[in-house]
Structures are given as C-alpha cells and as structure tokens.
Design a protein around this motif. Structure first.
Motif, PDB file in Angstrom:
ATOM      1  N   ARG A   1      25.567  28.918  38.149  1.00 34.03           N
ATOM      2  CA  ARG A   1      26.656  29.372  39.015  1.00 34.03           C
ATOM      3  C   ARG A   1      27.659  30.191  38.259  1.00 34.03           C
ATOM      4  NH1 ARG A   1      26.542  24.032  40.998  1.00 34.03           N
ATOM      5  NH2 ARG A   1      25.049  24.019  42.695  1.00 34.03           N
TER       6      ARG A   1
ATOM      7  N   SER B   1      33.451  29.617  45.432  1.00 33.72           N
ATOM      8  CA  SER B   1      33.090  28.578  46.389  1.00 33.72           C
ATOM      9  C   SER B   1      34.304  27.771  46.745  1.00 33.72           C
ATOM     10  CB  SER B   1      32.006  27.693  45.830  1.00 33.72           C
ATOM     11  OG  SER B   1      32.568  26.703  45.022  1.00 33.72           O
TER      12      SER B   1
ATOM     13  N   HIS C   1      26.234  33.581  37.841  1.00 34.01           N
ATOM     14  CA  HIS C   1      26.279  34.311  39.114  1.00 34.01           C
ATOM     15  C   HIS C   1      27.687  34.803  39.402  1.00 34.01           C
ATOM     16  CE1 HIS C   1      24.559  35.236  43.029  1.00 34.01           C
ATOM     17  NE2 HIS C   1      25.736  34.897  43.515  1.00 34.01           N
ATOM     18  N   ARG C   2      28.674  33.936  39.121  1.00 33.97           N
ATOM     19  CA  ARG C   2      30.061  34.330  39.341  1.00 33.97           C
ATOM     20  C   ARG C   2      30.424  35.508  38.477  1.00 33.97           C
ATOM     21  NH1 ARG C   2      31.672  28.952  40.691  1.00 33.97           N
ATOM     22  NH2 ARG C   2      31.474  28.229  38.570  1.00 33.97           N
TER      23      ARG C   2
ATOM     24  N   LYS D   1      22.584  23.765  36.606  1.00 33.68           N
ATOM     25  CA  LYS D   1      23.047  24.388  37.841  1.00 33.68           C
ATOM     26  C   LYS D   1      24.420  25.015  37.652  1.00 33.68           C
ATOM     27  CE  LYS D   1      20.424  21.840  41.173  1.00 33.68           C
ATOM     28  NZ  LYS D   1      20.271  20.503  41.668  1.00 33.68           N
ATOM     29  N   CYS D   2      25.290  24.338  36.904  1.00 31.36           N
ATOM     30  CA  CYS D   2      26.599  24.918  36.635  1.00 31.36           C
ATOM     31  C   CYS D   2      26.477  26.198  35.837  1.00 31.36           C
ATOM     32  CB  CYS D   2      27.463  23.927  35.851  1.00 31.36           C
ATOM     33  SG  CYS D   2      28.123  22.667  36.887  1.00 31.36           S
TER      34      CYS D   2
ATOM     35  N   ASP E   1      22.306  29.516  47.663  1.00 33.84           N
ATOM     36  CA  ASP E   1      22.780  29.537  46.285  1.00 33.84           C
ATOM     37  C   ASP E   1      24.289  29.568  46.139  1.00 33.84           C
ATOM     38  OD1 ASP E   1      22.400  31.819  47.637  1.00 33.84           O
ATOM     39  OD2 ASP E   1      21.388  32.889  46.040  1.00 33.84           O
ATOM     40  N   THR E   2      24.969  30.538  46.727  1.00 32.36           N
ATOM     41  CA  THR E   2      26.373  30.680  46.323  1.00 32.36           C
ATOM     42  C   THR E   2      27.279  29.631  46.923  1.00 32.36           C
ATOM     43  OG1 THR E   2      26.663  32.188  48.148  1.00 32.36           O
ATOM     44  CG2 THR E   2      26.229  33.150  46.004  1.00 32.36           C
TER      45      THR E   2
END
Lengths: 818, 199
Positions: free
Chosen positions: A101, A23, A104-105, A97-98, A50-51
C-alpha cells in the motif's frame, strides 16, 4: 515524561499519516500497547479491492521509504535485505500488505508530476494483468508439449511408426487405407517391437517379445525420470499441491518454484507418465503453472519484492494449471478457490479466471488431440437418467468415500514408513521396483496395458454399433432395424463377462499400486488414477444394473421407466459418476469437482447424480477422518499450515498457550536504549527465536515494538561495515531520540527503522478461539500477550499449531517449521 | 579448461532451451494456420454392415460443412429408398490435426531431454574424473561434507572458495554454476536424506 512525549508524538505521526493517506477507514491506534478491536477484523477487509482496503495499523518498517517517517529518520536510507525472509519461514502478511500500500500510495502521489510518472503508474496498475497473461500463455504451451510428448512416449512402449517416427499409434494410423469394416482396427504402418525384432506379429514368441520390450521401456523411462530428478531438481518430485497450499498460506520454500524445478518437472512428468506408473499429470501441471507464475512475477518489481502480491499471482497460476489439465477453466478457478488458495480476494478471482481462459485458449490452439477438445475424454451423451438410478449412484458415492478413506490411511502409513525407516534410503531403487511390478502385472490385462486416460475414455464412452471392444460385445438382435443412437438394452455376450472379470482385476491392481505410487520421487499426480478406479467401479455397477433391468424388467422399479426395447441404462454415465465419487472421496472437493466433471464431459443434465454421489462420498469419507489427501500430507510433513476449514472449539485461554511457560526461562526481550551491540549479538547467538519484543525498560515492561531476528542481524552487519564508529559496545537505540551519553562513548546505533511499531497484542484472558481466528484471518506469525498493559509472553503460529495438535490428540512434536 | 567450457556451454544450452520453449508458442500459432497439410484434414465416415453390404470406411478431404454421409460416401452401395436408412447408421466425424505441431514438439522435447542427459552424464561421471586429474587426490578428501558422499556436486564447497579469488567472465559462470550446485545439494539433503520436505 519521555514516555508521554513518545505517546503524543506517535499519535501525531499517525494522524499525520492518516491525513496524507488516501484510504479513509484507517483507524488510529495508541502509541504503545495496541489492543485488538475484534469487530472490525472481518473477512471483508481481505475481500476488498486494492486501494480502498483499510488497514487498521500503520507500520514504519525498513525496506521502503515511508512518507510518514520522522525527519531524523529520513536521513537513514533503508538497509538492503531488511524485509526479506529466510528459507522455510513464514511471511508476515500484514507487513507485506502495508509495504504494497505504501508503494501504491507513493506511485499515486507522484502520478500528477509528469507524463513519465503517469505511464509508470499505468504500468504498475496493469502489470498484474500482464503477469497472469504471460503465465496463462506459458502454462498452455507447456501443457501442450507435455500432452503431445506423453502420448508419443506412451505408445513407444508398444511399437514405432516407421514412416514418421514422431507419430504415436493413433496418428500413425490416420492415413491407413484399411477400408473394410472388420479390419478397421488394423494398421500396417504401425509396427510393434516384436514385428521389428523377430519379424512376426502374432504368436507366443511375439507376445513374449512385446512383453519384454514393454518392461524394458517402462523401466528405462522410470530410471531416467528419477535420476534426472535426483541430479538436477529434487524439489520436482511428488505432486506439488500440498507444498503449493503451504506456500500460498505464507510459507517460503526457496527453489520450489524455480527455473530448474520447472524444466525438470516438465521433462520428467512425461517420462513418468510414459513409464506406465499408476499416476496422473494434473497435480504436477498445477506445480508447473505456479512455477511459470513465479518466474514471470520476477520481471515486475511490484510482484518480485512483495511476497503477498506474489501469492495472488500464484493463485491465478494454479487456476490456469487445472484449467489446462482438465480443459475446465471455471473448474480451475473454483479449484484454486476451494483447495489451493488461502486468501482469495475478489481481484484474485478475476485474475484467476483470466489466467485460466488464456491457458485454455493457448492449449486449444495447439490442439494436441486433434479434435479441438482440451482433454482426451470429452464425451457427450444426452440420454436421460431415471430416479431409481439414484440408488446405485449413492452406492457409488459410498464406495468413493470408503476408497478415499482407505487410500488416505494406507498412503500416509506407507509415506510415514518411507520417511522414518530405511525404506526411504533407496529412492531410485524404489522407483525402479514399483515400475517393474507395475509393468509386469499391467501388460497381460488389456485394460491396464492401456494408457490410463484412454482407459477412462473407453469406460466413459457408451456402446454404439460401431464399437469393437469386448466391453461392447452384446448379443445383438440382428433383425432389429433401429437407428444408431437408440440401441435398446441387450443381454450381455461372452465378451462382456470376460471384460468385467478383467476390469475387476484391474480395479484391485490399481487400488493397490496407487497406494505405493503416490509419493515416489518422480512427479506424480492423483487425479487420473482415482478417476480410473471410480470409472472401473462405476462401469461394472452400470453393466450390472443394465443386465438386471433387462432380465427383470417386470420388477416394479424398472416397470415404470424401463420397458422392453427401450434404451434405459447408460453404463457410461455410471462410470462418470463413479469417477467423480472416487475423486471426491480422496480429495474432499465438492463444488469444484462437480464443475470440473461436467466441464469435462459436457453433461449438464447429470449435475444432480454427480452432486449426490460427491456429497455422499464426502460424508462417508468425513466419517473416517476430516482431512483430504493434501491436508494429510501437509500434516505428515509438519508444514506450518493453519487450516481455515478446521474449527477450534476448546475453551483454553491465551495464557495457557503462550510462551514462556512456568518452567521456561523468561521471555527474551530487548530494551529500548539500554542494550549494546554486543548484548544483542549475544542474545541472537544464544537463542533461536525468530523475533524479540522491545520494551521500554525491565521495570515497566511496557511494549514498544517487535524486532525480527533476521532484520537485526542484517542491520547490525551492515552498520558495522558502513557506519564508522559503531563497535561492540555502542548503544543500540530503538527510541525516537538517542539518550544522552557521555562524550567519549562510541557512536550509538539507531535501529528504529527496522522496528515493527505496531505488533498485535492480546490480553492473557483472550479465549484461544479468538486468537486462532485472528491468526487465520490476518495471517500473523506471532502475537504478544499482555497483562494489565505489561508484556507477559508471546504466542507464535507454531505454538498454535502444536496446541491444536495436542487438543486433537495428535503428536505436537510433528510440527517442524515455524 | 575444457571442463569449464563444457560446463558453461551446457548451462548456456539449458538457458537457450528455456527461451526456445518461449518461442514455441509464437512459432506454432502461425504454423498451425499456414502449413496445413493436405492429409491433415478429413471427414471419416464409418458405415456398419447393412443387409448384404459389408461394412466400409470412407475418408475424404472435405470441409466441415460438407462432412456428412451424402457427400462422403461415394459410390453409394445401396440405391433409392435404402440410402436414407444406410446413411442413418453411418457415423461421420470431421477430424483435423497438425502434423507440423507434433513433429516440432517431439523434436524439441527429445533435444531438451538429450541435452539434459548429456549434462547429467557429464556431471556425474566426467567432471569428477577431470577434477581428480587436475587437482589431485588429496583435495577431494578435504571436503567437509559427509564422507562417502558420492553424489554429484560433493566438492562444490571448495571449488566455490577457490574461485572467489579470480574474477573474470568465465569464473563468474563457474561461480554461478557452483552456487547452483550447492543449492541442489541442499535440496537433495532435505528431500532425500533428512526427509524434511516432500516425503
């Protein structure tokens, strides 16, 4: 010196992180003492997909391997259990949330390695849709089961179908051969209990026998329901919507959305509805759907380990719940948006819509009511409404608002009494007494003896030539040769007047009984009783206006539109508007209510009267108190719910609310590398705080990070078990490098991985309005207060709720949880 | 021994019923299509009194497109020009239902309810008697819960402590059951006794 080194290292690490992360709008922060940038903390961040959503802060918490951890830290594996939450505590939205992410990363970065990794990333992307599909399927199936079973058991109080025991009254009479018009309501296959027991169907003896059997069945169903709830799943009682609202705002109640609660809630909801109590099944259906969502989210690691993502699924599940309760998919999505959810990003909007759609589809294919409609009272008429009718509609809105305000006050007073005095010590007895009183008073009046949904349907339906109920006993002009649809306004016959009397009595009875029924220890909803009360009031007003228009058709307001012989007034429409007004008055819903009602009835022409009535009831209700029934129950229970609808307008500063106050002991802090394991354990045992700020040293008071109590306990316990050499006097080191210790001292314990390196801070002169805004928008649990760069105190969510209660002149000690 | 088997069987039963519910949807979808009973579909026309004809109800098993007065009302009681006026007063509705769905649903519901009732009776009445017989009166008094707590699962704590020593499959089930009982007891305390949640 060391602090500057730390500063630079932190800076470099963050820049390293920003290069590797996908991001682009992550901002860098200084190493220590992050200051909030208010302009960028907007709602847009939470509404993004999301991303691309930008988090401004990176975290290095335990529980997941962070790609940006320093080399030495890579040797430490994440400690299991760190990053989970205790029961009755609030989650940390930013951390969750972190974590998501990061995950996801990680999956995305490994995507290109092999085909297996590619399928894993596809599975991860699609698991969200899978969860909501499964949730929709399960909700639809359970709603079908509940509807069919409740219908059957309700009719079981009156009699039984001997040819096929599983049919209720309507289904039993499906195959009846009564073909004459006068006898169309009779049905020999359906036997009432009096007929079976004493052999005669009419007469005072059979009336008394039917009465006795009605009371017997009602009491036994109620007793069964409350004992099942008490023995197996005490969390299954009540409506569920206040607790789900709190859970969706970040609270944890373990077991509230579990398997046993789901099963017991489904089974006892049928029993509670069948026992004739003045309750509905819409609120509990939302709870059932959320249980399904929670259970299915445990099948997917993306949702089972992350509390914030799980709440997205729960928002979608609650939309599915309302969708099957009312047959209103769009209304369900709007209900989830307006009433239940706390954060509602666009992605959740789509998922909720999909879940509602799937649930409605499944319910329709089960077809519980045999007419391809989803709800019992789907009525459609297209008679127009006239401008002068707005006046009675607004009157109905005023009635709805007044009733809503009265109900909220009375119900909360009764629940408070039940909570604090000995009335609440006998829940089983209370349910039985309420069921007995309801059954005894409801049987003589034909309108209260009916199932409430059927009552609403009868009130919504307009009188055609084929209706045989006493509500439609108008004096017909037999010579008129008009066609079926367009029956003119007629003078009321005797039947109508007696029906109005009975309806008035039913109205008073329902108003009083619902106050005592909502909140007893069986699953109980509020929507159907409120709609029934509104429908009764509306129908009475409608008949009154109709007769007024007939007898005084020469008044100037009627002369324009209501000629003699015209079909002018539709009392069924007034019932609909009244139902919407009462429901709006008690829950203070606006848009979602209007959408639900016109999806229920198919009457798109009536949006303006509905909106007028709902707005009026909301204004009148708000004049007496700003909270709806669900917010009032949240406040009664002391849940830590920071309402997004309330505005905080006082001019206090952060320094006025923060702890420690002047008279309190100083802030309990941990130092970076000066404390031993024993010191930390003593501090944890002596205090009851949920977290401790970590500072560099007692002299400088410069902030390093924030450590949670639960994480510290778990980390120390696992270190004592797994790492050798860690004893009570080992130094605990939160810093990057362990300090140099003498040779024979025990091995130091590095706990940097559980430290939150970027706690939110505000200065002591920040106005409380901004602090409350930050808490709401970011979902914080605590916020540190600094003065000239040095740590001064801490503000927690509980402090804010207590402060808000104090400024609103309510009891601040009623906030129980944190 | 018998009580352990009973308890584990009932737990298995409740687990099975949950999966039964899951099969419910899959079962019903083909069933509603395939086994459409002859009498589950009909067109019902109600005709009110007209001139000297009394009112009458007509039922016929006919498809939805043919569900109107002219196809269903036979024999037509009026003739010629009156047919239209008669038919305009009649109200025809196409109705269908699935009797199989209703039967299956009621049977599933009653069986789950029956199982739960049996389990409840077992937990509240049978199990304390069995435990008292197996372990003697003294053990029950040692429970450190509220004295006089006659609610179910009052002795979950010591059974939990005892069962930790042995480790085979049956004891795992027993251990899980006792843990569940502890959870329910906690929930019951917060809801019914301390009125902390869900007042």
């Amino acid at each position: 010196m060391e602090s500057e080194q730390l500063f630079h290292r932190g800076y470099y690490r963050n820049s390293y992180n920003s290069i590797t992360s996908a991001s682009s709008d992550e901002e860098l922060l200084d190493g220590a003492g992050a200051i909030m940038d208010f302009q960028t903390s907007e709602d847009d961040n939470l509404l993004d997909g999301d991303t691309a959503a930008g988090t401004h802060y990176t975290m290095t918490n335990g529980g997941s391997i962070n790609s940006s951890t320093h080399l030495l830290d890579l040797l430490d594996e994440p400690i299991p259990g760190v990053g989970t939450y205790d029961d009755f505590h609030t989650i940390d939205w930013v951390r969750e949330k972190c974590k998501d992410r990061e995950r996801h990363r990680r999956i995305n970065s490994k995507k290109k390695e092999s085909a297996w990794e590619m399928t894993k990333s596809l599975y991860d992307a699609w698991s969200g849709w899978l969860v909501v599909t499964l949730t929709g399927l399960a909700s639809g199936a359970l709603a079908g089961l509940i509807d069919i079973a409740a219908d059957w058991m309700t009719d079981l109080k009156e009699g039984i179908c001997l040819s096929a025991l599983w049919y209720n009254h309507e289904q039993c009479c499906w195959g009846s051969n009564e073909t004459t018009f006068e006898e169309r309501d009779k049905c020999p296959q359906w036997k009432t209990w009096a007929e079976l027991i004493i052999g005669q169907a009419e007469g005072p003896g059979s009336y008394i026998m039917n009465y006795i059997m009605y009371i017997f069945w009602a009491l036994s169903f109620a007793f069964l329901a409350v004992s099942l709830v008490k023995v197996f799943a005490p969390y299954a009682c009540g409506s569920g919507i206040p607790e789900i609202k709190t859970i969706l705002s970040g609270f944890i109640i373990r077991g509230y959305l579990g398997k046993w609660t789901l099963m017991i809630k489904t089974i006892t909801l049928v029993l509670a509805v069948a026992s004739g109590l003045s309750l509905g099944k819409e609120g509990p259906l939302v709870h059932v759907a959320c249980c399904c969502g929670n259970i299915f989210s445990y099948l997917f690691p993306k949702y089972s380990t992350n509390e914030a993502k799980k709440r997205e699924v729960l928002s979608a599940a609650s939309a599915a719940g309302v969708s099957v309760a009312f047959g209103a998919p769009i209304g369900g999505v709007l209900f989830s948006l307006e009433e239940v959810s706390y954060y509602f990003p666009l992605k959740t909007l789509w998922r909720s819509f999909f879940a509602a759609l799937v649930a409605a589809f499944v319910l329709r294919s089960i077809n519980p009511f045999g007419n391809s409609r989803l709800v019992l009272f789907y009525v459609e008429y297209h008679t127009p409404w006239y401008l002068f009718e707005l006046f009675p509609f607004i009157l109905l809105g005023v009635f709805g608002g007044l009733w809503g305000a009265f109900f909220i006050r009375a119900n909360i007073a009764w629940c408070r009494r039940r909570k604090s005095t000995k009335f609440g010590k006998y829940p089983v007895l209370e349910v039985i007494i309420v069921a007995a009183i309801t059954a005894v008073i409801a049987f003589p009046n034909p309108y209260t003896r009916l199932n409430t949904s059927e009552l609403i349907k009868e009130l919504f339906t307009d009188c055609g030539p084929l209706e045989s109920s006493s509500l439609c006993d108008y004096r017909n002009d037999m010579n008129a040769s008009k066609i079926v649809d367009d029956i003119p306004d007629r003078p009321a016959g005797v039947g109508v007047y007696s029906a109005i009397w009975q309806l008035c009595l039913a109205l008073i009875f329902k108003i009083i009984m619902t106050v005592f029924t909502f909140g007893i220890k069986v699953p109980s909803g509020l929507f159907i009783p409120s709609m029934a009360i509104g429908a009764i009031a509306g129908r009475i007003v409608g008949i009154a206006v109709e007769q007024l228009a007939y007898y005084h058709h020469d008044w100037f307001i009627f002369k324009e539109w209501c000629e003699v012989g015209a079909d002018c007034i539709t009392p069924g429409l007034y019932a609909m508007v009244g139902a919407a007004a009462c429901l709006g008055g008690v829950t203070r819903m606006t848009v979602s209510l209007v959408v639900i009602v016109f999806e229920l009835t198919g009457g798109l022409e009536y949006i303006v009267p509905l909106m007028a009535a709902v707005m009026t009831s909301k204004w009148v209700g708000d004049a007496f108190g700003r909270e709806g029934i669900y917010e009032a129950h949240i406040r009664l229970n002391g849940y830590p719910f920071l309402d997004a609808k309330e505005e905080f307008t006082h001019t206090t500063l952060a320094a006025d609310v923060m702890r420690p106050r002047r008279s309190d002991p100083p802030l309990a802090v941990l130092t970076q590398d000066n404390m031993t394991v024993d010191d930390i354990e003593n501090m944890i045992n002596e205090t009851s705080y949920n977290g401790f700020p970590v500072i560099m040293s007692k002299e400088s008071q410069r902030l390093v990070g924030f450590a949670l109590r639960r994480d510290l306990t778990i980390a120390i316990e696992s270190a004592r078990k797994k790492q050798e050499g860690v004893v009570g006097s080992s130094r605990v080191c939160f810093a990057q490098h362990t300090p140099s210790l003498p040779a024979e001292s025990p091995r130091p314990l590095k706990l940097r991985s559980i430290l939150d390196m970027s706690p939110f801070t505000v200065t002591d002169h920040t106005p409380m309005e901004i602090v409350v805004d930050i808490f709401r928008k970011l979902g914080l649990r605590q916020c540190l207060v600094t003065h000239n760069g040095r740590l001064l105190g801490i503000i927690t969510k509980k402090d804010i709720l207590r402060h808000m209660a104090q400024t609103a002149n309510q009891d601040p000690a009623s906030i129980m949880f944190n | 021994m018998a009580s352990l088997w009973c308890g584990s069987l009932l737990r298995l039963g409740s687990g099975l019923s949950m999966s039964c519910l899951a099969l419910y949807v899959l079962l019903l979808a083909p069933l509603t299509g395939a086994a459409k009973n002859f009498e589950d579909v009909r067109c019902k026309c109600i005709c009110p009194p007209y001139k000297e004809n009394p009112g009458h109800i007509y039922n016929k098993n006919i498809s939805q497109k043919d569900c109107d007065c002219l196809h269903v009302v036979e024999p037509m009681p009026v003739r010629g020009p009156d047919v239209e006026a008669y038919c305009l007063r009649c109200e025809c509705k196409y109705e269908e239902r699935s009797s199989v769905t209703i039967k299956v649903t009621i049977i599933i519901y009653l069986s789950i309810l029956g199982l739960l009732l049996l389990y409840m009776v077992y937990l509240t009445l049978v199990e304390p008697i069995l435990k008292r017989r197996l372990f003697g009166h003294s053990q029950l008094l040692q429970s450190d819960d509220d004295i006089g707590d006659h609610q179910p699962f009052a002795n979950a704590h010591d059974v939990l402590a005892r069962s930790r020593s042995r480790a085979n499959v049956l004891n795992k089930v027993e251990y899980a059951q006792q843990r569940w009982k502890l959870q329910v007891q906690e929930q019951r305390k917060s809801v019914f006794d301390r009125h902390v949640v869900l007042s």
